[in-house]
Design a protein around this motif. Structure first.
Motif, short mmCIF file in Angstrom:
data_model
loop_
_atom_site.label_atom_id
_atom_site.label_comp_id
_atom_site.label_asym_id
_atom_site.label_seq_id
_atom_site.Cartn_x
_atom_site.Cartn_y
_atom_site.Cartn_z
N UNK A 53 0.84 -1.20 0.00
CA UNK A 53 0.00 0.00 0.00
C UNK A 53 0.87 1.25 0.00
N UNK A 54 1.88 1.26 0.85
CA UNK A 54 2.77 2.43 0.91
C UNK A 54 3.45 2.67 -0.44
N UNK A 55 3.96 1.60 -1.05
CA UNK A 55 4.61 1.74 -2.35
C UNK A 55 3.60 2.19 -3.40
N UNK A 56 2.41 1.62 -3.39
CA UNK A 56 1.41 1.97 -4.39
C UNK A 56 0.96 3.42 -4.28
N UNK A 57 0.77 3.89 -3.06
CA UNK A 57 0.38 5.29 -2.88
C UNK A 57 1.45 6.24 -3.39
N UNK A 58 2.70 5.94 -3.05
CA UNK A 58 3.80 6.80 -3.51
C UNK A 58 3.90 6.79 -5.02
N UNK A 59 3.78 5.60 -5.61
CA UNK A 59 3.89 5.50 -7.06
C UNK A 59 2.78 6.29 -7.75
N UNK A 60 1.57 6.22 -7.23
CA UNK A 60 0.42 6.89 -7.86
C UNK A 60 0.60 8.40 -7.87
N UNK A 61 0.99 8.98 -6.71
CA UNK A 61 1.09 10.44 -6.66
C UNK A 61 2.29 10.94 -7.47
N UNK A 62 3.37 10.15 -7.50
CA UNK A 62 4.52 10.57 -8.30
C UNK A 62 4.22 10.49 -9.79
N UNK A 63 3.48 9.47 -10.19
CA UNK A 63 3.12 9.36 -11.60
C UNK A 63 2.22 10.53 -12.02
N UNK A 64 1.27 10.88 -11.16
CA UNK A 64 0.39 12.02 -11.47
C UNK A 64 1.18 13.32 -11.52
N UNK A 65 2.11 13.50 -10.60
CA UNK A 65 2.93 14.71 -10.61
C UNK A 65 3.81 14.77 -11.85
N UNK A 66 4.34 13.62 -12.24
CA UNK A 66 5.16 13.56 -13.46
C UNK A 66 4.33 13.98 -14.67
N UNK A 67 3.10 13.47 -14.77
CA UNK A 67 2.23 13.84 -15.89
C UNK A 67 1.92 15.34 -15.88
N UNK A 68 1.76 15.89 -14.68
CA UNK A 68 1.51 17.31 -14.55
C UNK A 68 2.68 18.12 -15.08
N UNK A 69 3.89 17.74 -14.71
CA UNK A 69 5.08 18.43 -15.20
C UNK A 69 5.21 18.32 -16.71
N UNK A 70 4.92 17.13 -17.25
CA UNK A 70 5.00 16.93 -18.70
C UNK A 70 4.03 17.86 -19.44
N UNK A 71 2.80 17.90 -18.97
CA UNK A 71 1.81 18.74 -19.65
C UNK A 71 2.19 20.21 -19.53
N UNK A 72 2.68 20.61 -18.36
CA UNK A 72 3.08 22.00 -18.17
C UNK A 72 4.22 22.38 -19.11
N UNK A 73 5.19 21.48 -19.26
CA UNK A 73 6.31 21.76 -20.17
C UNK A 73 5.81 21.95 -21.59
N UNK A 74 4.87 21.11 -22.01
CA UNK A 74 4.32 21.23 -23.36
C UNK A 74 3.57 22.55 -23.52
#
Length: 361
Positions: A260-281
């Motif tokens: 659960x701890x790993x899954x929660x961390x992975x989910x929020x980091x993936x969402x943040x990564x997508x946010x940064x990608x869209x912002x860069x574009x």
């Protein structure tokens, strides 16, 4: 760097980076620097070399710049804390058409001894009881007063500094290694980023060069971009904590809670990564647009993700790595302090205000 951290960098960041060119070569060089991030002179010199070929934000390669900042923070948070303001300063100078060493701006930063070997900070914070004033004299502009929160002022050669001209703020370039500039050595008792001393600096008639007209620094097209560059550093620093969560989840003694701890961390980091990608574009496709709302959204999303990862790591791993694993303890402390550049509820309120203003507009 432990093998599991290198694996994390390959799986999340390295595939997004070119195998050669500006954004890949600095990481290879950094890996060869002993005590990268803790050896301040060597790391600052690396920042200067890295910045020499840096593409501008908003020029079609913003994602590449943020990839490097994130990958640097993954390798060492303090190193990213040095690189980000240096790149920001170079970008500001480029925007102001005051290119380092060329002297082709309104006056030219070469007038204060700046050239391609200069190391830069950006000092734009204000503090109660402290004020820096700029005055134009017959021989040029001078700065007098005290500026708070000047990171690495004793280590850098130059800085971009905001100062008051009357009641309006204006940006100036100033040399830091002169008798008229006196950095304080504290107070700085930080356990996170202990080498990145951010203390006041006294200016006593220090010679300065204006960078852009009055008010330009806060209204220029790229003002919000620097805040998102900081968020890219937060993201990379948080990714570095996942290695411990992954190891705990993969242990023979692990239960579903570790997953659960790993899954929660992975989910929020993936969402943040997508946010940064869209912002860069968005920045690259609309470089002249108003990015304030975008920046507040990006910083809020990434700061929240990084805070979640810190909390998951603390809960999942307990006190052990905080007292026995130097790299983990240093990363957690560095990230915790670095995240204080996000002002929580105040920044959330500003985001809400910008959202309403956008709807009304």
């Amino acid at each position: 760097m432990p093998d599991d951290t290198r694996d994390e960098r390959r799986s999340l960041i390295a595939p997004e980076l070119p195998r050669e060119g500006w954004s890949a070569a600095p990481l290879t060089e950094a890996a060869r620097i002993p005590d990268f991030g803790r050896d301040l002179p060597a790391t600052i010199d690396w920042c200067v070399r890295t910045g020499a070929g840096a593409p501008p934000l908003g020029g079609g390669r913003t994602g590449e710049v943020w990839d490097l900042l994130a990958a640097t923070a993954l390798q060492d948070v303090a190193a990213a804390r040095m690189l980000e303001p240096h790149l920001d300063a170079l970008g500001i100078l480029r925007q102001a058409d005051a290119r380092v060493g060329a002297g082709d701006g309104p006056v030219g930063v070469s007038d204060i001894g700046a050239d391609a070997s200069s190391s830069w900070g950006v000092f734009a914070a204000e503090g109660a009881g402290m004020r820096l004033d700029a005055a134009e004299t017959a021989s040029g502009w001078t700065l007098t007063g005290t500026k708070p929160w000047c990171s690495l002022a004793a280590e850098l050669s130059h800085a971009l500094v905001t100062a008051f001209v009357g009641e309006e703020r204006r940006l100036f370039a100033v040399a830091l290694r002169t008798p008229e500039v006196r950095p304080h050595d504290g107070p700085w008792v930080a356990r996170g980023l202990p080498g990145i001393v951010s203390a006041p600096v006294d200016f006593d008639g220090a010679r300065a060069v204006p960078v852009g007209p009055a008010g330009w620094y806060l209204t220029r097209p790229g003002f919000a971009w620097g805040g998102m560059s900081v968020a890219a550093c937060w993201w990379g620093a948080a990714v570095g904590l996942v290695a411990g969560l992954r190891a705990a989840a993969a242990s023979e003694r692990a239960d579903q809670v570790a997953l659960v701890h790993l899954g929660r961390a992975d989910a929020v980091l993936w969402a943040a990564r997508a946010t940064l990608r869209e912002a860069a574009d968005l920045i690259d496709t609309r470089p002249g647009g108003d990015s304030r709302l975008l920046a507040e959204r990006v910083r809020a999303a990434v700061a929240t993700a990084a805070a979640v990862v810190l909390a998951e790591a603390d809960t999942a791993l307990g006190p052990g790595p905080l007292v026995t694993d130097d790299a983990h303890a240093r990363r957690a402390a560095d990230l915790h302090l670095y995240l204080r550049q996000h002002h929580g509820l105040r920044d959330a309120a500003r985001l809400g205000r910008l959202r309403l203003e956008g709807e009304r507009g």
